[in-house]
Design a protein around this motif. Structure first.
Motif, PDB file in Angstrom:
ATOM      1  N   LYS A 133       0.855  -1.181   0.000  1.00  0.00           N
ATOM      2  CA  LYS A 133       0.000   0.000   0.000  1.00  0.00           C
ATOM      3  C   LYS A 133       0.898   1.241   0.000  1.00  0.00           C
ATOM      4  CE  LYS A 133      -3.563   2.618   2.412  1.00  0.00           C
ATOM      5  NZ  LYS A 133      -4.383   2.805   3.643  1.00  0.00           N
ATOM      6  N   GLU A 135       1.677   5.514  -0.144  1.00  0.00           N
ATOM      7  CA  GLU A 135       1.280   6.619   0.717  1.00  0.00           C
ATOM      8  C   GLU A 135      -0.108   7.130   0.365  1.00  0.00           C
ATOM      9  OE1 GLU A 135       4.255   9.612   0.630  1.00  0.00           O
ATOM     10  OE2 GLU A 135       5.857   8.297   1.310  1.00  0.00           O
ATOM     11  N   ASP A 136      -0.840   7.600   1.391  1.00  0.00           N
ATOM     12  CA  ASP A 136      -2.230   8.000   1.205  1.00  0.00           C
ATOM     13  C   ASP A 136      -2.395   9.106   0.170  1.00  0.00           C
ATOM     14  OD1 ASP A 136      -3.057   6.146   3.049  1.00  0.00           O
ATOM     15  OD2 ASP A 136      -3.055   7.561   4.739  1.00  0.00           O
ATOM     16  N   ASP A 279       2.397  -1.450   4.412  1.00  0.00           N
ATOM     17  CA  ASP A 279       2.298  -0.006   4.246  1.00  0.00           C
ATOM     18  C   ASP A 279       3.675   0.559   3.895  1.00  0.00           C
ATOM     19  OD1 ASP A 279       2.069   2.839   4.704  1.00  0.00           O
ATOM     20  OD2 ASP A 279       0.173   2.390   5.725  1.00  0.00           O
ATOM     21  N   ASP A 282       5.180   3.298   6.228  1.00  0.00           N
ATOM     22  CA  ASP A 282       5.784   2.777   7.454  1.00  0.00           C
ATOM     23  C   ASP A 282       7.196   2.262   7.195  1.00  0.00           C
ATOM     24  OD1 ASP A 282       3.508   3.406   8.835  1.00  0.00           O
ATOM     25  OD2 ASP A 282       2.688   1.375   8.805  1.00  0.00           O
TER      26      ASP A 282
END
Length: 287
Positions: A133, A135-136, A279, A282
């Motif tokens: 996943k 970064e947002d 993530d 992270d």
């Protein structure tokens, strides 16, 4: 030169044709040379059909597309063949996408699967098979780029001088627009088109610093006669690029079909991917 592959593919897929003044002739069978019988012949001109197609595209909120891209890149004595297939489901608002890209390069095949939804941007590692996943803000960036493109529609006046180069045909169910060209004016057309449709992350300076010549462009677009939605397209192109003393000749064929228009209501990231994806932000913070 490798960066050009992404730019050329994205630009070609955004290539919109506009011809004016001529009504569609019955489509000719390429095998027999005979024209198909059209029971109800449309008197719309090519320009009117493209205006309706442009308006119809604004009513699309979802679709499925399948594309096949074949590229041969020649640099001096080196030749590289890059073949790709893309299968994609897409919802425009809010943006959601699920696509699988299979690429063959010099005998090696790489498969990449991606989900882009409000849950984030997820990609399957082609080597490890695990999900990542990103970064947002990646979702927000992609959404903004697509929204920006929709707010800046293609300038159809750009194509008026090419009207005489078009063939415009029809069957009982379809309109067919065909363009065959080469030379300086099509080099200008392709360069202008790519400037308007630079993909995310592409280096725009490549267009300014490179010398591009289009040796050939053949393209056929088929539109549904009732809905004016694009059904499929087929494009062959040969161009020569020169940058910083390097020259590359690129031969490219792109075929695409569009189906399930406005039939896809939801694209969700499977629960097991949401729970297992690593993530990437992270991981970056831990380094």
């Amino acid at each position: 030169m490798k960066k050009w592959t992404t730019i050329l593919t994205a630009g070609t897929l955004a290539f919109v044709l506009s011809a004016c003044g001529q009504t569609a002739e019955p489509k000719e069978d390429p095998m027999t040379g005979e024209k198909e019988e059209v029971v109800v012949k449309s008197e719309l001109t090519a320009g009117e059909v493209m205006e309706k197609a442009n308006a119809a595209s604004e009513t699309q909120h979802s679709l499925h597309s399948d594309m096949e891209i074949k590229q041969k890149i020649q640099m001096g004595e080196d030749t590289h063949d890059v073949d790709s297939t893309i299968s994609m489901d897409m919802i425009l608002e809010p943006l959601a996408m699920h696509q699988t890209v299979n690429t063959q390069l010099e005998g090696e095949e790489v498969a990449v699967e991606q989900f882009i939804t409000e849950d984030g941007f997820f990609m399957k590692d082609p080597q490890l098979g695990s999900w990542m996943k990103f970064e947002d803000d990646m979702y927000e960036q992609i959404t903004g780029q697509i929204a920006g493109a929709q707010e800046s529609p293609v300038d159809f006046s750009m194509y008026q001088e090419y009207a005489d180069d078009f063939t415009f045909e029809q069957t009982n169910d379809e309109y067919v627009l065909t363009l065959k060209g080469s030379g300086e004016k099509f080099t200008t057309l392709m360069n202008d088109m790519m400037k308007q449709n630079m993909p995310a992350g592409a280096d725009e300076s490549l267009l300014e610093e490179s010398d591009m010549k289009v040796e050939k462009v053949d393209m056929k677009i088929t539109l549904d006669k009732k809905t004016f939605f694009t059904k499929d397209f087929d494009m062959d192109m040969i161009m020569v690029l020169e940058q910083q003393g390097e020259q590359a000749k690129i031969t490219q064929n792109i075929k695409g079909t569009m189906t399930k228009i406005n039939e896809i209501e939801e694209i969700k990231v499977p629960k097991e991917i949401l729970e297992s994806a690593v993530d990437m932000s992270d991981m970056m913070n831990q380094q």
